[in-house]
Design a protein around this motif. Structure first.
Motif, PDB file in Angstrom:
ATOM      1  N   GLU A  28     -31.166 -28.038  48.081  1.00  0.00           N
ATOM      2  CA  GLU A  28     -30.804 -28.248  46.680  1.00  0.00           C
ATOM      3  C   GLU A  28     -30.496 -29.708  46.384  1.00  0.00           C
TER       4      GLU A  28
ATOM      5  N   PHE B  57     -29.027 -28.316  40.164  1.00  0.00           N
ATOM      6  CA  PHE B  57     -29.119 -28.283  41.623  1.00  0.00           C
ATOM      7  C   PHE B  57     -27.980 -29.063  42.287  1.00  0.00           C
TER       8      PHE B  57
ATOM      9  N   ALA C 273     -39.003 -25.682  43.818  1.00  0.00           N
ATOM     10  CA  ALA C 273     -37.828 -25.115  43.152  1.00  0.00           C
ATOM     11  C   ALA C 273     -38.180 -23.784  42.497  1.00  0.00           C
TER      12      ALA C 273
ATOM     13  N   LEU D 220     -33.856 -31.344  46.026  1.00  0.00           N
ATOM     14  CA  LEU D 220     -34.442 -31.041  44.715  1.00  0.00           C
ATOM     15  C   LEU D 220     -33.778 -31.882  43.632  1.00  0.00           C
ATOM     16  N   ALA D 221     -32.469 -31.977  43.677  1.00  0.00           N
ATOM     17  CA  ALA D 221     -31.747 -32.769  42.681  1.00  0.00           C
ATOM     18  C   ALA D 221     -32.210 -34.226  42.713  1.00  0.00           C
TER      19      ALA D 221
ATOM     20  N   TYR E 194     -38.314 -21.178  45.137  1.00  0.00           N
ATOM     21  CA  TYR E 194     -36.933 -20.937  45.582  1.00  0.00           C
ATOM     22  C   TYR E 194     -36.185 -20.053  44.586  1.00  0.00           C
ATOM     23  N   VAL E 195     -36.323 -20.363  43.313  1.00  0.00           N
ATOM     24  CA  VAL E 195     -35.627 -19.621  42.263  1.00  0.00           C
ATOM     25  C   VAL E 195     -36.099 -18.166  42.224  1.00  0.00           C
TER      26      VAL E 195
ATOM     27  N   ALA F 194     -29.756 -24.256  52.454  1.00  0.00           N
ATOM     28  CA  ALA F 194     -29.857 -24.145  50.999  1.00  0.00           C
ATOM     29  C   ALA F 194     -29.191 -25.338  50.312  1.00  0.00           C
ATOM     30  N   ALA F 195     -28.010 -25.715  50.766  1.00  0.00           N
ATOM     31  CA  ALA F 195     -27.293 -26.835  50.150  1.00  0.00           C
ATOM     32  C   ALA F 195     -28.070 -28.140  50.299  1.00  0.00           C
TER      33      ALA F 195
ATOM     34  N   ALA G 190     -25.123 -26.548  42.141  1.00  0.00           N
ATOM     35  CA  ALA G 190     -25.325 -25.471  43.117  1.00  0.00           C
ATOM     36  C   ALA G 190     -24.989 -25.952  44.528  1.00  0.00           C
ATOM     37  N   ALA G 191     -25.465 -27.136  44.868  1.00  0.00           N
ATOM     38  CA  ALA G 191     -25.181 -27.682  46.198  1.00  0.00           C
ATOM     39  C   ALA G 191     -23.694 -27.977  46.356  1.00  0.00           C
TER      40      ALA G 191
ATOM     41  N   LYS H 228     -21.733 -24.949  47.134  1.00  0.00           N
ATOM     42  CA  LYS H 228     -21.960 -24.542  48.528  1.00  0.00           C
ATOM     43  C   LYS H 228     -21.138 -25.414  49.474  1.00  0.00           C
TER      44      LYS H 228
END
Length: 141
Positions: free
Chosen positions: A55, A18, A75, A58-59, A78-79, A51-52, A21-22, A25
């Motif tokens: 994420e 995550f 998560a 979540l991280a 979301y996935v 989203a960023a 991913a962020a 972004k």
């Protein structure tokens, strides 16, 4: 010791994915917005920022253990949303790899659900979740 190590490695993997991913972004928010627009969603730049930030949250939960089970469930939702929105059946005909991407999201979901049930482990985890936050409220009532 092996159990603790496995849990910590899993948390690092979830958190790291995550964070990456962020990071991608934040590095190129417009590319993410273009992908969101291409999937037919309105307000793509706003959704890319959401989203960023989501994420990153979540991280943080996976890496610290705080709200770990709740984050794993969110998560997972979301996935699966991402699987259908960006790799769903409408995209398989033109590119078989899209089916693989779609299925991969379900294996990720399986790990997240397992993590949600078993929690962040006892080591290097902030044991804070909705049960603990609302426990004093239940005692008052």
């Amino acid at each position: 010791m092996a159990r603790t190590t496995a849990i910590l490695v899993a948390r690092l993997i979830f958190g790291g994915l995550f964070v990456m991913a962020a990071t991608f972004k934040f590095i190129d928010m417009q590319t993410t917005a273009n992908a969101i627009a291409g999937a037919g969603f309105p307000f793509p730049l706003f959704l890319a920022w959401c989203a960023a930030i989501f994420e990153l949250g979540l991280a943080a939960a996976f890496l610290t253990g705080a709200f770990f089970s709740e984050a794993a469930v969110l998560a997972g939702a979301y996935v699966i949303f991402l699987a259908f929105a960006f790799h769903g059946p409408g995209r398989w005909e033109g590119n078989q790899a899209e089916f693989g991407f779609f299925v991969d999201h379900f294996t990720f979901l399986a790990g997240l659900l397992f993590a949600a049930v078993h929690g962040p482990g006892e080591r290097l985890a902030v044991h804070l979740g909705l049960k603990q936050v609302f426990a004093p409220v239940r005692q008052i009532a």
